[in-house]
Design a protein around this motif. Structure first.
Motif, PDB file in Angstrom:
ATOM      1  N   GLU A 176      31.216 130.256  34.658  1.00 52.83           N
ATOM      2  CA  GLU A 176      30.642 130.272  33.313  1.00 52.83           C
ATOM      3  C   GLU A 176      29.832 129.004  33.109  1.00 52.83           C
ATOM      4  OE1 GLU A 176      32.879 132.561  29.981  1.00 52.83           O
ATOM      5  OE2 GLU A 176      34.278 131.107  30.795  1.00 52.83           O
ATOM      6  N   LYS A 177      29.188 128.925  31.952  1.00 50.05           N
ATOM      7  CA  LYS A 177      28.502 127.704  31.561  1.00 50.05           C
ATOM      8  C   LYS A 177      29.063 127.234  30.233  1.00 50.05           C
ATOM      9  CE  LYS A 177      24.271 128.066  34.171  1.00 50.05           C
ATOM     10  NZ  LYS A 177      22.789 128.049  34.162  1.00 50.05           N
ATOM     11  N   ARG A 178      29.234 125.946  30.154  1.00 48.56           N
ATOM     12  CA  ARG A 178      29.787 125.348  28.945  1.00 48.56           C
ATOM     13  C   ARG A 178      28.758 124.404  28.341  1.00 48.56           C
ATOM     14  NH1 ARG A 178      35.187 121.464  28.743  1.00 48.56           N
ATOM     15  NH2 ARG A 178      35.094 120.977  26.512  1.00 48.56           N
ATOM     16  N   ARG A 179      28.651 124.421  27.017  1.00 43.95           N
ATOM     17  CA  ARG A 179      27.713 123.533  26.329  1.00 43.95           C
ATOM     18  C   ARG A 179      28.340 122.154  26.189  1.00 43.95           C
ATOM     19  NH1 ARG A 179      22.363 124.047  26.301  1.00 43.95           N
ATOM     20  NH2 ARG A 179      21.383 123.853  24.255  1.00 43.95           N
ATOM     21  N   PHE A 180      27.545 121.140  26.542  1.00 42.91           N
ATOM     22  CA  PHE A 180      28.039 119.768  26.474  1.00 42.91           C
ATOM     23  C   PHE A 180      27.097 118.942  25.611  1.00 42.91           C
ATOM     24  CE2 PHE A 180      28.054 115.401  28.377  1.00 42.91           C
ATOM     25  CZ  PHE A 180      29.287 115.024  27.868  1.00 42.91           C
ATOM     26  N   TYR A 181      27.676 118.142  24.718  1.00 38.09           N
ATOM     27  CA  TYR A 181      26.927 117.301  23.791  1.00 38.09           C
ATOM     28  C   TYR A 181      27.239 115.838  24.097  1.00 38.09           C
ATOM     29  CZ  TYR A 181      26.666 121.808  21.463  1.00 38.09           C
ATOM     30  OH  TYR A 181      26.465 123.136  21.193  1.00 38.09           O
TER      31      TYR A 181
END
Length: 582
Positions: A176-181
């Motif tokens: 999967e892809k995870r959003r990172f801030y």
């Protein structure tokens, strides 16, 4: 007759005979033809049955495909297709190319219950790695008859390695892809956040989905494909110091919240905007109680005496009031069973600059009366203070106003009571007062001067804008804006202390304090608004009013951000002194 002649006779007769003798049995020609016809018909029947069978099979397959096409995703499968799981989102950058949001690769843990040998043992092993695992729920999933169950989304590499080492049959991982801030909560209300499936839920993340990202994702056209980054107008350096100022001010003054915005008055670009409490978009649920509310754009407040700037601009722009005019502020105004008086009244006739300097409710109400109710409402509408503001952020509240404007409404609204609007659109209106009279919609995306000019609407005369800059500067040097003054940058502005409405009545001990300003006021480049909600104390042993709370916040923001924004300081009467010590 000879033998040969008999043979010839029989052969000649055979040409006319339709009988055939086989094994002693004589079969007529008609019987022979009927048998062949039946075989042909049987062959045709078999072929027809085969064709019909194929048609039925393909009809069933087609029907099921149509059924699946119209079914909801969760009824078709409990797991998304691989291309949907790997769907990318574009990076979000600030105006200088600094990353505000990006995708990182991760994996999620799933189980195939029909392959699980011992659910109890599997749960026990998994709990040694996933300490917060819901044992009962996981056991229920592993004991079910389903062929797929999510167990944990978005694992860390360490967790994946440890679970792999357990060697549990029927346990697997999906990419999967995870959003990172990277900045955490620094620009959370602007950037927004995504849900577990990488779909935008708030802020610019949701705006990106609304611009076609969601449709591309649904079509599988974003699968593991680098997308063009989305660049914002935000300067993360200014954004960071603005938020830092707000966080410390809330603690310092014992407030329940605070906010600020820095706006380019010539393009409408938002350089920084923050609201606290806020949240970390990497862990958005932890801020769900208070942090999700963006008070700058999604909260409406009575802006108090900051509205006197708009009332004054209205009076001057109408031509019915001039800068040299004076109004009687000696006696309170009694109207509709209410008494309008000044907080620190001078009890004398005041000129227009003095009304602005001393923040006279009476003098401001007199100017509103000179203009009239309908023109008052029309002017605030023209400035965009009574309508929902148009910008990219989805979280935008609609201002509130009286259903019918009466004289008492016009009087109280003239000094900031009776109308609730958002701090962001208040700052936009302030920019119009000082930039020559042009109202420019705010944007969180880069915008050129030419693009802004095409969108700008003239709302006041240029002469009125010049006079408002004079009044802002006058109040910054002689009035309530002195504590926001920054040496070398000519900060001009107006304070606003509004009593909050509690249980339908104005409270004596709960204030909403705001400060509106522009700098350098001689040639404004930026408009800034600060506010603090329900402060308990103020600077210099002062009370919890705007002059001792919101004004010092303004000073700190401009003092720290002016150089970053490229504003050159000037010192002394002729600008010859170039150094100052802070």
């Amino acid at each position: 007759m000879t033998f040969l002649s008999r043979i010839m006779l029989l052969k000649s007769q055979a040409h006319f005979s339709t009988d055939v003798q086989r094994g002693g049995a004589v079969v007529s020609g008609a019987t022979f033809k009927g048998a062949g016809k039946r075989k042909t018909e049987m062959a045709k029947t078999r072929v027809g049955l085969m064709i019909a069978g194929f048609c039925v099979v393909y009809a069933i397959i087609g029907g099921r495909l149509v059924q699946y096409g119209h079914a909801q995703p969760e009824t078709v499968s409990s797991i998304l297709p691989a291309d949907r799981l790997m769907a990318s989102r574009p990076d979000i950058l600030d105006r200088n190319g600094e990353v505000l949001a990006t995708d990182i690769r991760t994996v999620s843990l799933f189980a195939e219950p029909h392959k699980i040998v011992d659910p109890d043992e599997a749960v026990e092993r998994l709990s040694t790695v996933l300490k917060d695992l819901d044992v009962k729920d996981t056991y229920r999933k592993l004991s079910s008859n389903s062929r797929f169950q999510w167990l944990r989304r978005q694992l860390t590499p360490k967790q994946q390695s440890q679970i792999l080492a357990l060697g549990i049959p029927g346990i697997g991982f999906r990419p999967e892809k995870r959003r990172f801030y990277p900045g955490g909560p620094t620009a959370s209300h602007i950037v927004g956040f995504v849900n577990i499936d990488n779909r935008g839920m708030a802020g610019m993340e949701r705006y990106i989905d609304s611009q076609g990202m969601a449709e591309l994702r649904a079509l599988g056209m974003t699968s593991d494909t680098p997308l063009e980054p989305v660049r914002l107008s935000i300067d993360i350096r200014v954004q960071n110091l603005v938020r830092d100022t707000l966080v410390r001010s809330v603690e310092k003054y014992g407030a329940i919240g605070a906010g600020a915005v820095v706006l380019d008055v010539h393009t409408g670009e938002v350089l920084a905007m923050a609201s606290v409490p806020d949240f970390d978009p990497n862990k958005p649920t932890e801020g769900a109680q208070e942090g999700w509310l963006n008070r700058m754009s999604n909260g409406t407040f009575e802006m108090g005496s900051t509205f006197k700037a708009f009332t004054t601009a209205m009076a001057l722009d109408s031509g019915k009031v001039r800068m040299s005019d004076s109004f009687d502020a000696r006696y309170p105004i009694r109207i509709g069973g209410f008494t309008i008086k000044d907080f620190h009244g001078k009890n004398r006739i005041l000129s227009v600059p003095e009304i602005f300097q001393y923040s006279s409710n009476i003098g401001t109400a007199r100017m509103a009366e000179a203009v009239g109710i309908s023109e008052h409402q029309a002017f605030l509408t023209r400035l965009g203070l009574l309508n929902k503001i148009e910008t990219e952020l989805p979280e935008v509240a609609t201002p509130t106003q009286p259903r019918v404007w009466k004289q008492i409404n016009s009087v109280t609204i003239s000094f900031g009571h009776g109308v609730s609007t958002t701090p962001l659109q208040t700052a936009v209106a302030v920019a119009a007062l000082v930039n020559g009279g042009r109202l420019i919609p705010p944007t969180f995306l880069p915008r050129s001067k030419e693009q802004a000019d095409a969108l700008a609407q003239v709302v006041i005369k240029e002469k009125t804008s010049d006079e408002m800059r004079f009044l802002f500067d006058w109040n910054g040097t002689k009035g309530s804006g002195r504590r926001a003054r920054v040496d070398g940058f000519d900060v001009g502005g107006k304070t606003g202390t509004a009593e909050k409405v509690v249980n339908g009545r104005y409270s004596d001990d709960k204030n909403f304090n705001a400060f509106i300003a522009a700098f350098p006021i001689s040639n404004p480049q930026y408009a800034v608004l600060t506010f603090i909600d329900e402060p308990k104390s103020g600077d210099d042993n002062g009370g919890p009013t705007a002059g001792y709370t919101a004004a010092p916040m303004m000073k700190e923001i401009i003092q720290r951000s002016a150089a970053i924004l490229g504003v050159e300081p000037t010192f002394g009467e002729d600008g010859s002194a170039l150094l100052v010590s802070y």
